[in-house]
Motif scaffolding. Structure first.
Motif, PDB file in Angstrom:
ATOM      1  N   VAL B 299     -35.380  44.289  75.390  1.00  0.00           N
ATOM      2  CA  VAL B 299     -34.058  43.923  76.431  1.00  0.00           C
ATOM      3  C   VAL B 299     -32.934  44.955  75.978  1.00  0.00           C
ATOM      4  N   ILE B 300     -32.703  45.452  74.625  1.00  0.00           N
ATOM      5  CA  ILE B 300     -31.699  46.435  74.390  1.00  0.00           C
ATOM      6  C   ILE B 300     -31.889  47.623  75.149  1.00  0.00           C
ATOM      7  N   SER B 301     -33.159  48.182  75.204  1.00  0.00           N
ATOM      8  CA  SER B 301     -33.562  49.473  75.796  1.00  0.00           C
ATOM      9  C   SER B 301     -33.428  49.306  77.533  1.00  0.00           C
ATOM     10  N   ALA B 302     -33.790  48.237  78.010  1.00  0.00           N
ATOM     11  CA  ALA B 302     -33.732  47.837  79.252  1.00  0.00           C
ATOM     12  C   ALA B 302     -32.266  48.032  79.697  1.00  0.00           C
ATOM     13  N   THR B 303     -31.397  47.176  79.010  1.00  0.00           N
ATOM     14  CA  THR B 303     -30.096  47.554  79.335  1.00  0.00           C
ATOM     15  C   THR B 303     -29.477  48.748  79.388  1.00  0.00           C
ATOM     16  N   VAL B 304     -29.689  49.390  78.100  1.00  0.00           N
ATOM     17  CA  VAL B 304     -29.263  51.036  77.906  1.00  0.00           C
ATOM     18  C   VAL B 304     -29.699  51.546  79.084  1.00  0.00           C
ATOM     19  N   LEU B 305     -30.939  51.866  79.320  1.00  0.00           N
ATOM     20  CA  LEU B 305     -31.453  52.687  80.424  1.00  0.00           C
ATOM     21  C   LEU B 305     -31.194  52.418  81.718  1.00  0.00           C
ATOM     22  N   THR B 306     -30.801  51.000  81.951  1.00  0.00           N
ATOM     23  CA  THR B 306     -30.333  50.852  83.306  1.00  0.00           C
ATOM     24  C   THR B 306     -28.735  51.128  83.412  1.00  0.00           C
ATOM     25  N   LEU B 308     -27.330  53.691  81.534  1.00  0.00           N
ATOM     26  CA  LEU B 308     -26.979  55.040  81.343  1.00  0.00           C
ATOM     27  C   LEU B 308     -27.073  55.952  82.630  1.00  0.00           C
ATOM     28  N   PRO B 309     -28.041  55.541  83.418  1.00  0.00           N
ATOM     29  CA  PRO B 309     -27.990  56.475  84.529  1.00  0.00           C
ATOM     30  C   PRO B 309     -26.730  56.105  85.438  1.00  0.00           C
ATOM     31  N   GLU B 310     -26.351  54.936  85.475  1.00  0.00           N
ATOM     32  CA  GLU B 310     -25.090  54.507  86.307  1.00  0.00           C
ATOM     33  C   GLU B 310     -24.007  55.161  85.635  1.00  0.00           C
ATOM     34  N   ALA B 311     -23.877  55.164  84.240  1.00  0.00           N
ATOM     35  CA  ALA B 311     -22.707  55.698  83.663  1.00  0.00           C
ATOM     36  C   ALA B 311     -22.633  57.114  83.599  1.00  0.00           C
ATOM     37  N   LEU B 312     -23.824  57.688  83.933  1.00  0.00           N
ATOM     38  CA  LEU B 312     -23.827  59.062  83.873  1.00  0.00           C
ATOM     39  C   LEU B 312     -23.695  59.816  85.265  1.00  0.00           C
ATOM     40  N   ARG B 313     -23.334  59.012  86.410  1.00  0.00           N
ATOM     41  CA  ARG B 313     -23.138  59.341  87.575  1.00  0.00           C
ATOM     42  C   ARG B 313     -22.284  60.443  87.785  1.00  0.00           C
ATOM     43  N   ALA B 314     -21.374  60.411  86.821  1.00  0.00           N
ATOM     44  CA  ALA B 314     -20.293  61.609  86.928  1.00  0.00           C
ATOM     45  C   ALA B 314     -20.988  63.057  86.543  1.00  0.00           C
ATOM     46  N   VAL B 315     -21.845  62.836  85.733  1.00  0.00           N
ATOM     47  CA  VAL B 315     -22.525  64.254  85.561  1.00  0.00           C
ATOM     48  C   VAL B 315     -24.043  63.968  86.011  1.00  0.00           C
ATOM     49  N   ARG B 319     -28.098  64.153  84.158  1.00  0.00           N
ATOM     50  CA  ARG B 319     -28.390  62.909  83.624  1.00  0.00           C
ATOM     51  C   ARG B 319     -30.215  62.971  83.411  1.00  0.00           C
ATOM     52  N   MET B 320     -30.803  63.517  84.002  1.00  0.00           N
ATOM     53  CA  MET B 320     -32.158  63.452  83.790  1.00  0.00           C
ATOM     54  C   MET B 320     -32.598  64.205  82.647  1.00  0.00           C
ATOM     55  N   VAL B 321     -31.659  65.384  82.234  1.00  0.00           N
ATOM     56  CA  VAL B 321     -31.960  66.196  80.962  1.00  0.00           C
ATOM     57  C   VAL B 321     -31.425  65.256  79.817  1.00  0.00           C
TER      58      VAL B 321
END
Lengths: 300, 399
Positions: B299-306, B308-315, B319-321
């Motif tokens: 549950v936690i990692s699904a939350t974080v990993l969903t 994360l890509p949205e939060a890292l949109r600025a960079v 983000r894949m790195v």
């Protein structure tokens, strides 16, 4: 090294059908050595019978002409040097290996062609030489897995937590605790099985096997790694298990005090063949056994 | 102070151990209340405009990925196999749910607007559609699982990967075979009504997690876990390994299908290309990162990993790195995943508070002195005498 002539046993009267590779069909034969069954079991059908059991791995004959008839409440032992085929016999009796020849009758029923699971349901439970517990599960859960086949709730009953689920879980929780009580292990019930000390793991494996409600219990080196005091306790407990559950127990063990102290009948295996069979006293004085263990020089 | 003391004394008497525990209905009640509170707070925040429309969409996706990760966890964490075709089941569930709902809308007389306003007919259609999607995926899981589960490890991974690709290609080309438009081919299935919202996503997630939890905490779940821990021993204990492996696999596929159904309503467009190999890997990464066998971890990692890509949109260039580096670090320092196979229990925490931070072990054992004696004897290096004797004997045999 013993040749074929010397390993031939007196207990097998007819010649073994080792020439024919086909497994012969079930025949209920009265065993040639009924005197080896404890007196109290004499009138009843043997719970486990094997006739001329054998298996070849490629060209190597691992077990040949193995015969056994176990009384319903008999404790017997299987001893022999390393690599003699003791564990292979356990694997044959539980259908892990398919026998090349011979028949196994459990309570009169042929186990040929049955899977390991089916054989367990028919009434053979076993422990393993190298402990095989469900390490990440708790002690209680280990025992409950053994009880699995006695539990009957449907998947949906369990998933939706219907009253029947709770009733059954409570019932088997009590049963598991009773079973753990045999070895005074109730206090460890919520411990992870993998974290238990070695001796406790061995005991748990026996309890898990008992939970499957067997008629025959096969114990592969139950006392390995136990100190003399624990071994003594285990001997008492095994006899207690036999008396309480009224089951037959066949065990492999290297600890001679243990085997001689607990077993009513002992079979000695060497190079896959039974070279001697009898009461502990007979075995201790059998020259062939001494030879198998100590070599030819040991015999005067 | 005095009141709490009195209750402790009262509760402690029956078990004679002094450990206070919660009854089962109480545990369920506490968790149910928490779920409802969570739901109400979430709904109020969305209605009040605290959470934007875009953020709501992300939250819905989090819910969908939670179901996906937890369902894959049944097969990887609990059963101990490594299937790589989870996206395949997700797409089967998504397509069948979306097609079912779209076709039935005319029959039942539900319009796309009804899903937003939430008319009873629309709710019923949604429920049936989601279950239909799950069942279709489960049937696929059964068809794939029966042959695939004869294999282990890498082979199972490859065969499930292959099947997922087959599903994808079938979705892409089935229209040509059937001769009428079903899935919309490569250009995708469009015009799916947005029947997914925060409310129903949250409820479906809660129900899915509850069902998976109850399955695992029953005789069926124990059988599945026993196969993971030791298949040979499980067989010898009468566990029908083929049946339980298939059961776990089918359950895993079912919930993936449910998530797929939600996904279709959330995104609005289903295209086969979305459900490629990378999607399966993405879900697997969530499970591995969170800890195989831990529901909370998934549950936690699904939350974080969903997020994360949205939060890292600025960079977004990097983000894949970042994603890769995070994975590598976790695998180096915590190869068993963030939480290992630890599982969180709300009632355990409450019980601990009730007992003033003492552990159950401090109370539990009705241990007789004999047990402790044995336990200590075993713990303090018991296997000395017998093993030495054994090895000595073994050395002397045969010669």
């Amino acid at each position: 090294m013993s040749s074929d002539e010397t390993t031939k046993t007196e207990t097998t009267v007819e010649t073994a059908p080792s020439a024919s590779p086909k497994r012969h069909r079930p025949v209920l034969v009265q065993m040639e050595t009924p005197n080896l069954v404890p007196e109290r079991d004499l009138g009843k059908m043997p719970v486990l019978q094997a006739e001329h059991l054998g298996i070849d791995f490629g060209g190597l004959t691992a077990v040949d002409d193995f015969n056994i008839a176990m009384g319903r409440t008999e404790i017997s032992g299987l001893i022999g040097p390393n690599g003699a085929g003791k564990t292979t016999i356990f694997n044959l009796l539980t259908n892990v290996y398919k026998p090349t020849r011979g028949t196994i009758l459990l309570d009169g029923y042929d186990t040929a062609g049955k899977s390991v699971v089916e054989v367990n349901k028919m009434g053979i439970a076993r422990t393993f030489q190298n402990i095989r517990l469900f390490n990440k599960m708790t002690v209680e859960e280990n025992v409950l897995v053994g009880f699995g086949n006695s539990m009957s709730t449907h998947l949906l009953t369990d998933v939706f937590r219907l009253p029947k689920h709770w009733k059954q879980e409570a019932e088997f929780h009590d049963k598991a605790m009773d079973l753990l009580g045999i070895f005074n292990m109730q206090g460890l019930a919520q411990e992870r099985a993998g974290n238990l000390p070695y001796g406790a793991q061995r005991r748990l494996e026996i309890l898990r096997a008992l939970a499957t409600n067997p008629k025959v219990l096969l114990l592969d080196e139950p006392a390995a790694g136990m100190n003399p005091a624990e071994t003594e306790e285990l001997m008492e407990n095994i006899e207690k298990i036999r008396d309480d559950f009224q089951i037959a127990i066949l065990l492999i063990e290297h600890d001679m005090n243990f085997v001689m102290g607990i077993c009513e009948v002992i079979g000695v295996l060497d190079y896959g063949r039974i070279i001697a069979k009898g009461t502990p006293e007979e075995i201790q004085n059998d020259p062939k056994v001494i030879e198998a263990y100590l070599g030819k020089q040991g015999v005067k | 102070m005095t009141a709490s003391k009195a209750t402790t004394a009262q509760a402690g008497t029956p078990a004679a151990s002094g450990y206070r525990s919660l009854s089962m209905p109480m545990r369920y009640l506490i968790n149910a209340i928490l779920v409802v509170v969570f739901l109400v707070v979430g709904e109020l925040m969305i209605d009040g405009g605290v959470v934007s429309r875009y953020q709501t969409g992300v939250i819905e996706q989090i819910g969908i990925y939670i179901i996906l990760a937890v369902s894959l966890n049944i097969a990887t964490g609990y059963l101990g196999q490594l299937p790589l075709g989870h996206a395949g089941f997700m797409s089967v569930g998504g397509y069948s749910c979306a097609i079912f709902i779209m076709r039935m809308m005319d029959v039942v007389g539900v319009t796309a607007r009804d899903f937003v306003t939430g008319s009873p007919a629309a709710v019923g259609l949604f429920v049936i559609g989601i279950i239909f999607g799950g069942v279709c995926a489960a049937i696929c899981g059964l068809i794939i699982g029966v042959p695939a589960l004869r294999l282990k490890g890498d082979y199972l991974a490859i065969i499930t990967l292959g099947f997922a690709e087959i599903i994808r290609v079938v979705m892409q080309n089935i229209d040509g075979v059937l001769g009428f438009t079903l899935t919309g081919g490569a250009k995708g299935l469009t015009g799916i009504p947005s029947y997914t919202n925060f409310l129903n996503t949250f409820i479906v997630v809660a129900i899915s997690l509850f069902l998976i939890h109850t399955m695992m905490k029953s005789r069926h779940g124990r059988a599945i876990l026993s196969i993971r821990d030791n298949e040979i021993a499980a067989e010898s204990c009468g566990v029908n390994t083929t049946y339980y492996k298939t059961l776990a696999f089918v359950a895993s596929a079912f919930f993936a299908g449910v998530a797929g159904g939600l996904y279709a309503g959330c995104i609005g467009v289903m295209a086969p290309a979305k459900f490629g190999f990378m999607k399966s890997i993405e879900i697997l990464v969530m499970v591995v990162l969170g800890g195989m066998g831990s529901m909370l971890g998934s549950v936690i990692s699904a939350t974080v990993l969903t997020i994360l890509p949205e939060a890292l949109r600025a960079v977004s260039d990097y983000r894949m790195v970042v994603y890769a580096v995070v994975l590598i670090l976790v695998m180096i320092f915590r190869p068993e995943g963030l939480l290992g196979d630890y599982d969180f229990s709300m009632s355990r925490v409450i019980e601990r508070i009730m007992n003033h931070g003492k552990r159950p072990e401090d109370f539990a054992p009705a241990t007789t002195p004999a047990v402790e004696a044995v336990a200590t004897a075993v713990a303090s290096g018991a296997p000395s005498a017998t093993t030495e004797k054994d090895t000595g004997k073994e050395a002397s045999t045969h010669e």
